[in-house]
Design a protein around this motif. Sequence first.
Motif, PDB file in Angstrom:
ATOM      1  N   GLN A  53      -7.330  87.412-101.351  1.00  0.00           N
ATOM      2  CA  GLN A  53      -7.934  87.114-100.052  1.00  0.00           C
ATOM      3  C   GLN A  53      -6.853  86.869 -98.993  1.00  0.00           C
ATOM      4  O   GLN A  53      -7.057  87.160 -97.824  1.00  0.00           O
ATOM      5  N   GLU A  54      -5.700  86.344 -99.399  1.00  0.00           N
ATOM      6  CA  GLU A  54      -4.597  86.132 -98.451  1.00  0.00           C
ATOM      7  C   GLU A  54      -4.098  87.472 -97.916  1.00  0.00           C
ATOM      8  O   GLU A  54      -3.751  87.597 -96.741  1.00  0.00           O
TER       9      GLU A  54
ATOM     10  N   SER B  13      -6.484  88.684 -95.334  1.00  0.00           N
ATOM     11  CA  SER B  13      -6.447  87.941 -94.075  1.00  0.00           C
ATOM     12  C   SER B  13      -5.313  88.418 -93.164  1.00  0.00           C
ATOM     13  O   SER B  13      -5.357  88.205 -91.960  1.00  0.00           O
TER      14      SER B  13
END
Length: 183
Positions: A104-105, A108
């Motif tokens: 998810q990083e 982002s």
Amino acid sequence: VPPAVSLATLPAVLPSMSSPDGPPSPMKEKVDLAKEKAAEYAAIGKEYAAAGAQKAKELAGKVLAKDESGGYLVVNEAKARYQAIAARGAAFSKDILDKADISQEDLSKLHRIPAVVSLASLVIGLLLIFSHYNTGWVRGMMWINGEVYEAYVSTTTAELGKDGADSDVLKKYFDGCGSGFFG
């Protein structure tokens, strides 16, 4: 020009719709048939209207029916279906991201890509606009009628010689060409 007809002579001019001593005229039969069809279609229309009204009442009753939680039944069914589909989609995308080893990083960080691409396209566009008539992009030699000239070329322009000094030679070969910007 047909003669003028008054109301007093109208029955004599028009054929009688029904004569007391003979069979009904064809016009009378057509009018009677039209009246029968109109009555038949009106009855069918009333049936469809009644059926539509009944269906509307059923749907209104279903929409307005409340369940145990106090929400409307149809709205709650739609919410439940949406949540089930959203959950399946989230699980599917999580599985794909896990297989591709993307966190998810990492996702982002992708929000910056449109800004970078926009800035790059702006720089490229400005470079193209400013280089359109700049003859310093390509330098080479051009042989015309046995003479060699130094040529400076851009995307739309060619100059012969330093600062276009010999560009008048091009007038013989290209109509409308002159020094500098072909004109």
